[in-house]
Design an enzyme around this catalytic site. Structure first.
Site, mmCIF file in Angstrom:
data_model
loop_
_atom_site.group_PDB
_atom_site.id
_atom_site.type_symbol
_atom_site.label_atom_id
_atom_site.label_comp_id
_atom_site.label_asym_id
_atom_site.label_seq_id
_atom_site.Cartn_x
_atom_site.Cartn_y
_atom_site.Cartn_z
ATOM 1 C CB ALA A 194 -0.977 -0.033 1.171
ATOM 2 C CB SER A 195 0.228 4.628 1.253
ATOM 3 O OG SER A 195 -1.075 4.559 0.732
ATOM 4 C CB THR A 196 4.533 1.418 3.344
ATOM 5 O OG1 THR A 196 4.230 0.240 2.597
ATOM 6 C CG2 THR A 196 3.703 1.442 4.606
ATOM 7 C CE LYS B 161 0.086 6.408 -2.090
ATOM 8 N NZ LYS B 161 -1.097 6.904 -1.360
#
Lengths: 371, 671
Positions: free
Chosen positions: B329-331, B333
Site C-alpha cells: 500500500a502507501s508505504t 510511495k
C-alpha cells in the site's frame, strides 16, 4: 645290534622296569603342560577349568602307565572278542544311544556315559594288525580285502552316528596298518582311483546336509560370515593376527573377548597361534614331530610284525589328529570335530589317546619278552 | 631247516619292508607338517596386516560422543537458547536383583504408567542384558529427587541426564531462532548427501528453522569419540582412547529481547509482524510475528494434540509474517517518489489536480483516492504527507511498470533480503515479464496505476520494507539485514572455557543504489519527516509527543477487491477481507538509528496510522527510552514554526521551484 642293545638295556633299566619310554613321556608331558596354560587362557582365565583338565590328564597318565605294563603281544588273544563286542556296542549306540549335540554317540550305562567309538580307535588297529600279522608280509590281496571290510564295519557305524571325525580316525588307523603291511602300490593306486570316483556318490547320496554345508563353508567361509562360516573366519583371524611373535599369553583378543568359538576345545590351536605366533606354532609342530618320530622309531624297532604294525598305526593316527585339527582350524580342511591331541580340553579322547601311548610304551619296553 | 629259514628270511624281509613303508609315511608326515606350517606362515606373515585389521575391527569400536550445542544470546547477553539437562530413568537389567520386582517397585514409587512398563519389557527382550534401557524418558524434578533418595534400594536403576535445547522466552523467539528437533529421515538423507553423517552420529537433534537451522554447522560442533574394546556380545570391556567432542560455538544475535517483548505486547491480539533494524548495520533489533508458537514443544517431539492445535489454528501461527509478502500500500510511495524524481517524470513541484479520483483517458474506470472529495492541487510533498493516491496514480502512469519495477528491484523488492534465516519469501515485484511468466497475460496500464499505490500484484515483506527504508535513510547504501552479531570462538586451552574470543561478524554491503541526483534522497526523507511531524499529516498521530524525532509513512492495503462505486466499510466486511494496516518509520531523523516496519492484518477500523503506527511508536519509545533527540536540521526551537510555514508554502527550501508548469504535467498525464 644285539650287544649294543644289551648295553642300552642296562642304561635304561630303571625306566625299562617301569615300562616307560622316557622320550615319549617327555614329549607328552611338555604338550600337556602347554595345554594347561592355553586352556587357562582360552577358558576365560578360570583356574577351575585347569584343575579339571589336570585331573583328567592325571587319570589318563595312570591309564597309560597301567596299559604300558601289559605285554603287547598278549593283546592278540583279546583282539577278536573285543572287536566283536565293540561292533555290538556301536550297534547298541545306534539303537539306544544318548543323543547329544545332534549326534548319537553316547551309551548311558547308568553310572556313566560311555562312548564306544573311542575304544574302537584302539581296537581297530589291534584287530587289523593281529589279522594281517598272522601271515607273513607283504600282505596278500585277499587279506587286504577282508581287513578292509573289518575296518569298514566300525567306520560306517560311527559315521552313521554321525561322527565324521572319529570315523575318519578309525578308518585311517586301519588303513595305516594295511599300508605299513606292504599293500602293493598298484592296489593303492586302484583304491585312490576308486575313492575319487566314489566321492561324487558320497556327496550326492551319503553325506548329510550339515556335512555338505560344512564342506561348502570350508570352500567359501565368507558366504555366511555370521553363520556357518563364523567359526573358521574367526579362527583364521585369530591365527593371522597373531603374527610372528604372537600377542602374548592371555593377550589374544580374539580368544579373550570371545570372538573365537570352541576356544578351549577344538579351536584351541587358534588361541595358541594368536598368543604365541608363528614361533610358537613352529615349536609346537616340532614337539608333535618329535613324538611322531619317536613313535615310528618304536615301530621300526619292534620285534614282531603285530607290534610293528600296531605301533605304526597308533603313531600315524596320532599324527592324523594333529593334521586334521590344525588343518581345520587354519582353513585347510573342512570343520571336523577332532581335538588337538594332548592340548585340547576334554576327557574321553585324552584317555584313549594316552591308552594308545601306553601301548606304544609297552611295545617299546617289553621287547625282551616273547622273542 | 627249510621252514625255519623261511621264517628268518621272512622276518628280515618283513622288517625291511616295514622300515621302507615307515620311511615313506615319515616323509609324508614331514610334507604334511610343512604344508601346515606353510599355511600358518601365509596367515601369520603374508596376511598378517589383513587379519590384524580384522581382529581390531572385531574388538575396537568407536562410540560417538555428541558435542554440546552452542548457546544463543541476545545483543545484551541474555540467553535465548540454552541447553538444559533432561532426566530419564534407565535400567540395566543385568544389574538388577530381580528385574520384574525392581520395575514394579520403582514404577510404584514414581508413578510410572503400565504402558511405559510394558514398552520397557518389550525392549528388554530385544536388547542385551547389559545394555541400558529407558523406563521413563522425562522425569520431573520431584521424581528425580524422590528417586535419588531411594536409589540404593534399586540396583541397576539410575537417572540418566542428557542436555536438551530450551528456549526460555518460548513463543517470543521461535520465528527467529527456529528450534531444534529430532533428526528425521529427510535430515539424515541431507546430512548423508553433504557428508556430515559421521559428525552427527551421536547427535539427536538438528536445527529445523530460523537461526538454529541457518547456523546449524556453527552451533553443532564436532563429534568426539570414545574408543572402546568390546567382546563378541558387544559388552564394553574397557576404554582405549577418548577424543573429546568440540562444542558448538555460541552465537550472539543483534536482537534486543526487551524490544522483542515490546513488539509482542504491541501486536497482542492482532495478526501481523514488526521488524526493527539498525540502519547503520542492518542488524535486526526486533522481529516478531504474531501469533507465534512455542518452539520448546518441538524439542521433545510435539504431541499430536499440540501439533493439531498449532496446525489447524486459523491464525496460522506457523507462518513467520515478518518475512511473508503483504500488499505494501502507501508505504512504498516514498520509494516511488524517488523513482519519479530520478526518472525525471516529475519534479518536486509537479502538481496534480485531485478531484478524489483518477481516470485514464478514454476509459470509464475511476481510480479512487482515499479522500472522497479529493486533495485539490497536490505536489509531491503534499502527496506523501497526505498519501494522495491520485498523485501516485498519475506518477505510476508517467513512469510505466518497467521503470517502476526496475527501480523497486534496486530497493530490494521482489528479492531475498539476504537475512540469515531460510524462511524468507521473495514476495512479488510485478513486471511485464513477471506477469507473462506467471499468468501468461499481457500487462495492463490499469495495473500500473494500482502498483502506484502499492496494490495490484505487488507484495513486500515487512523485512523488505525495513531494508528498503534503510537504503533510503542511508542515501543508497544497501545493508544486509541480519540476526547474527558475533560468534564466540572457543579458546584452544580447555581450562578457560569462558574466555573464548568474540568474533564480530562483518557483513558486506550490497551494491549501493546510486541516484543521479543525490538531493532526491533528502527530498523524500524530508517529506517522510513531515508526514510524521506535521499536525495534519497522515502519520502524525502515532508519534505525537515523542521525545525523539521520527519520520515515517502509513499504508492501508486493500485485501478484497472493491467494485466500482462501492464503499468500503470495515464493519460490514468479512474479518479476513478487511484492510491491512502498514507502517514504516525511522528515527532520529537526522541520524537514523532504528527503522521499523509494521504490518497488521485485517484491522477493524482505520488504517496504517491508527493501527500500525502505535506499534512502531511503542518500539521506538522502548528503543530510545528517555533520550530526547531532535532533528539536527531543525534543532531550533522554532521547529514547529517551520512546519507551519511549510504547510502554507508547499515549496521546499531544498527544492526551489523549477519551471515545470501544470500544463506540462497534464500533457504528460495525457500521454
Amino acid at each position: 645290534m644285539r650287544s649294543s642293545g644289551q648295553d642300552q638295556q642296562q642304561v635304561r633299566s630303571l625306566w625299562q622296569k617301569l615300562h616307560i619310554d622316557l622320550a615319549l613321556l617327555l614329549g607328552i608331558l611338555s604338550l600337556m603342560a602347554l595345554g594347561l596354560f592355553i586352556v587357562y587362557s582360552a577358558g576365560g582365565q578360570s583356574i577351575d577349568i585347569v584343575y579339571r583338565q589336570a585331573v583328567r590328564l592325571g587319570i589318563a597318565l595312570v591309564v597309560m602307565l597301567v596299559i604300558a605294563q601289559i605285554p603287547p603281544l598278549s593283546y592278540r588273544k583279546w583282539a577278536v572278542p573285543v572287536f566283536v563286542l565293540g561292533v555290538l556296542l556301536l550297534i547298541a549306540v545306534l539303537l539306544f544311544g544318548h543323543v547329544g549335540k545332534g549326534a548319537q554317540r553316547w551309551l548311558d550305562l547308568g553310572f556313566m556315559k560311555f562312548q564306544p567309538s573311542e575304544i574302537m580307535k584302539l581296537i581297530v588297529p589291534i584287530m587289523i594288525a593281529w589279522f594281517i600279522s598272522q601271515e607273513s608280509l607283504p600282505v596278500k590281496i585277499s587279506t587286504i580285502i577282508i581287513a578292509f571290510i573289518l575296518v569298514l564295519i566300525p567306520t560306517l557305524l560311527i559315521a552313521k552316528q554321525p561322527d565324521l571325525g572319529t570315523s575318519l580316525l578309525i578308518a585311517s588307523s586301519g588303513i595305516f596298518v594295511i599300508f605299513l603291511a606292504g599293500a602293493s602300490w598298484k592296489l593303492i593306486g586302484v583304491c585312490v582311483g576308486l575313492a575319487s570316483a566314489f566321492a561324487p556318490v558320497l556327496w550326492m547320496f551319503l553325506m548329510k546336509d550339515y556335512q555338505r554345508q560344512r564342506v561348502m563353508t570350508f570352500l567359501n567361509p565368507e558366504q555366511d560370515p555370521l553363520g556357518s562360516g563364523y567359526h573358521i573366519i574367526q579362527s583364521k583371524i585369530a591365527i593371522g593376527s597373531g603374527g610372528i611373535d604372537g600377542k602374548g599369553w592371555l593377550q589374544g583378543t580374539q580368544s579373550q573377548l570371545e570372538f573365537l568359538p570352541e576356544r578351549h576345545t577344538d579351536f584351541i590351536f587358534a588361541v595358541f597361534s594368536e598368543e604365541f605366533g608363528l614361533i610358537g606354532v613352529g615349536l609346537l609342530l616340532a614337539v608333535y614331530l618329535f613324538i611322531v618320530m619317536r613313535g615310528l622309531w618304536i615301530a621300526v624297532n619292534a620285534q614282531h610284525a603285530f607290534t610293528k604294525l600296531l605301533a605304526g598305526s597308533i603313531t600315524l593316527t596320532f599324527f592324523v589328529y594333529v593334521f586334521v585339527n590344525i588343518g581345520m582350524v587354519s582353513g585347510l580342511l573342512p570343520v571336523v570335530g577332532v581335538p588337538l591331541p594332548l592340548v585340547s580340553y576334554g576327557g574321553t579322547s585324552m584317555v584313549t589317546l594316552l591308552a594308545g601311548f601306553g601301548m606304544l610304551m609297552a611295545i617299546s619296553t617289553h621287547r625282551r619278552f616273547h622273542v | 631247516m627249510a621252514p625255519r629259514r623261511v621264517i628268518i628270511r621272512n622276518q628280515s624281509a618283513e622288517a625291511n619292508l616295514f622300515a621302507r613303508r615307515t620311511f615313506i609315511t615319515f616323509v609324508g608326515v614331514l610334507v604334511l607338517l610343512l604344508v601346515l606350517f606353510g599355511n600358518i606362515y601365509s596367515l601369520q606373515v603374508e596376511s598378517f596386516k589383513k587379519y590384524q585389521t580384522r581382529s581390531n575391527s572385531n574388538r575396537i569400536k568407536l562410540l560417538p560422543v555428541a558435542p554440546n550445542r552452542g548457546l544463543i544470546y541476545d545483543r545484551n547477553g541474555i540467553i535465548l537458547a540454552d541447553n538444559k539437562p533432561v532426566y530419564s530413568l534407565a535400567v540395566i537389567p543385568e544389574q538388577t536383583d530381580n528385574l520384574q520386582v525392581s520395575i514394579n517397585k520403582v514404577s510404584e514409587l514414581l508413578n510410572i504408567s503400565v504402558d511405559r512398563q510394558n514398552k520397557f519389557f518389550k525392549s528388554v527382550k530385544r536388547k542385551r542384558r547389559f545394555k541400558q534401557i529407558e523406563l521413563h524418558p522425562r522425569l520431573s524434578e520431584q521424581q528425580v529427587a524422590l528417586f535419588s533418595v531411594n536409589q540404593h534400594k534399586y540396583p541397576g536403576v539410575f537417572v540418566d541426564a542428557r542436555l536438551k535445547r530450551y528456549y526460555p522466552f518460548g513463543k517470543l523467539t521461535t520465528h527467529n531462532l527456529g528450534y531444534v528437533a529430532r533428526i528425521n529421515r529427510k535430515d539424515a538423507n541431507k546430512l548423508e548427501l553433504e557428508g556430515k553423517s559421521e559428525n552427527y552420529a551421536a547427535t539427536h537433534g538438528i536445527g529445523k528453522l530460523g537461526i538454529e537451522k541457518y547456523y546449524e554447522d556453527i552451533l553443532h560442533g564436532d563429534i568426539g569419540h570414545q574408543e572402546v574394546e568390546i567382546n563378541s556380545q558387544g559388552r564394553v570391556i574397557r576404554t582405549l582412547d577418548y577424543t573429546p567432542p568440540k562444542p558448538g560455538k555460541d552465537l550472539t544475535l543483534t536482537l534486543d529481547i526487551e524490544l522483542q517483548m515490546i513488539a509482542k505486547r504491541a501486536l497482542s491480539g492482532k495478526r501481523g509482524a514488526v521488524v526493527a533494524m539498525d540502519p547503520r548495520t542492518g542488524g535486526i533489533l526486533a522481529m516478531y510475528s504474531n501469533p507465534s508458537y512455542d518452539g520448546n514443544l518441538f524439542v521433545h517431539g510435539i504431541s499430536s494434540k499440540n501439533w493439531k492445535k498449532i496446525r489447524n489454528s486459523k491464525d496460522l501461527p506457523l507462518i513467520n509474517r515478518s518475512v511473508q509478502g503483504y500488499p505494501p500500500a502507501s508505504t512504498v510511495k516514498p520509494f516511488l517518489a524517488i523513482a519519479g524524481l530520478e526518472e525525471k517524470v516529475i519534479t518536486p513541484d509537479t502538481k496534480v489536480w485531485d478531484p478524489g479520483w483518477y481516470q485514464l483517458e478514454g476509459l470509464p474506470n475511476k481510480y479512487r483516492d482515499w479522500k472522497k472529495w479529493g486533495h485539490g492541487w497536490v505536489d509531491l510533498n503534499k502527496a506523501i504527507e497526505q498519501s494522495c493516491n491520485t498523485y501516485f496514480f498519475d506518477l505510476a502512469f508517467k513512469l510505466g511498470i518497467t521503470k517502476i519495477s526496475t527501480m523497486m528491484e534496486r530497493f530490494g523488492f521482489g528479492d531475498y533480503t539476504g537475512i540469515d534465516i531460510h524462511e524468507e519469501s521473495k514476495a512479488i515485484m510485478p513486471s511485464v515479464s513477471w506477469k507473462r511468466g506467471r499468468y501468461n497475460q499481457p500487462w495492463y496500464t490499469g495495473e500500473t496505476l494500482s502498483v502506484g499505490i502499492g496494490q495490484s500484484y505487488w507484495t513486500v515483506t515487512p523485512l523488505q520494507l525495513t531494508q528498503a527504508l534503510t537504503t533510503l535513510v542511508n542515501h543508497g547504501a544497501r545493508k544486509v539485514p541480519h540476526l547474527l552479531k558475533s560468534i564466540k570462538e572457543p579458546t584452544t586451552s580447555q581450562n578457560n572455557q569462558n574466555q573464548g574470543s568474540i568474533k564480530e561478524v562483518i557483513y558486506e554491503e550490497q551494491a549501493p543504489l546510486m541516484l543521479k541526483q543525490e538531493k532526491n534522497w533528502d527530498f523524500v526523507l524530508n517529506a517522510m519527516h513531515r508526514t510524521v511531524q506535521k499536525v495534519d499529516a497522515t502519520a502524525h498521530m502515532p508519534f505525537k509527543g515523542s521525545k525523539y524525532d521520527a519520520a515515517g509513512k502509513t499504508g492501508s492495503a486493500q485485501v478484497a477487491r472493491i467494485k466500482q462505486d462501492e464503499k468500503y466499510d470495515a464493519k460490514k466486511t468479512q474479518e479476513n477481507k478487511r484492510d491491512n494496516a502498514m507502517f514504516i518509520a525511522f528515527a532520529p531523523f537526522s541520524a537514523p538509528e532504528i527503522v521499523v516496519a509494521v504490518a497488521i492484518e485485517n484491522v477493524a477500523k482505520g488504517g496504517g496510522g491508527t493501527n500500525a503506527g502505535p506499534v512502531a511508536r511503542q518500539i521506538m519509545d522502548q528503543y530510545f527510552g528517555n533520550r530526547v533527540i531532535t532533528s539536527s536540521l531543525d534543532n531550533s526551537s522554532s521547529y514547529t514554526n517551520v512546519i507551519a510555514q511549510r504547510q502554507h508554502d508547499h515549496s521546499s527550501q531544498n527544492y526551489p521551484l523549477e519551471n515545470t508548469s501544470l500544463e506540462k504535467v497534464e500533457s504528460h498525464n495525457a500521454q
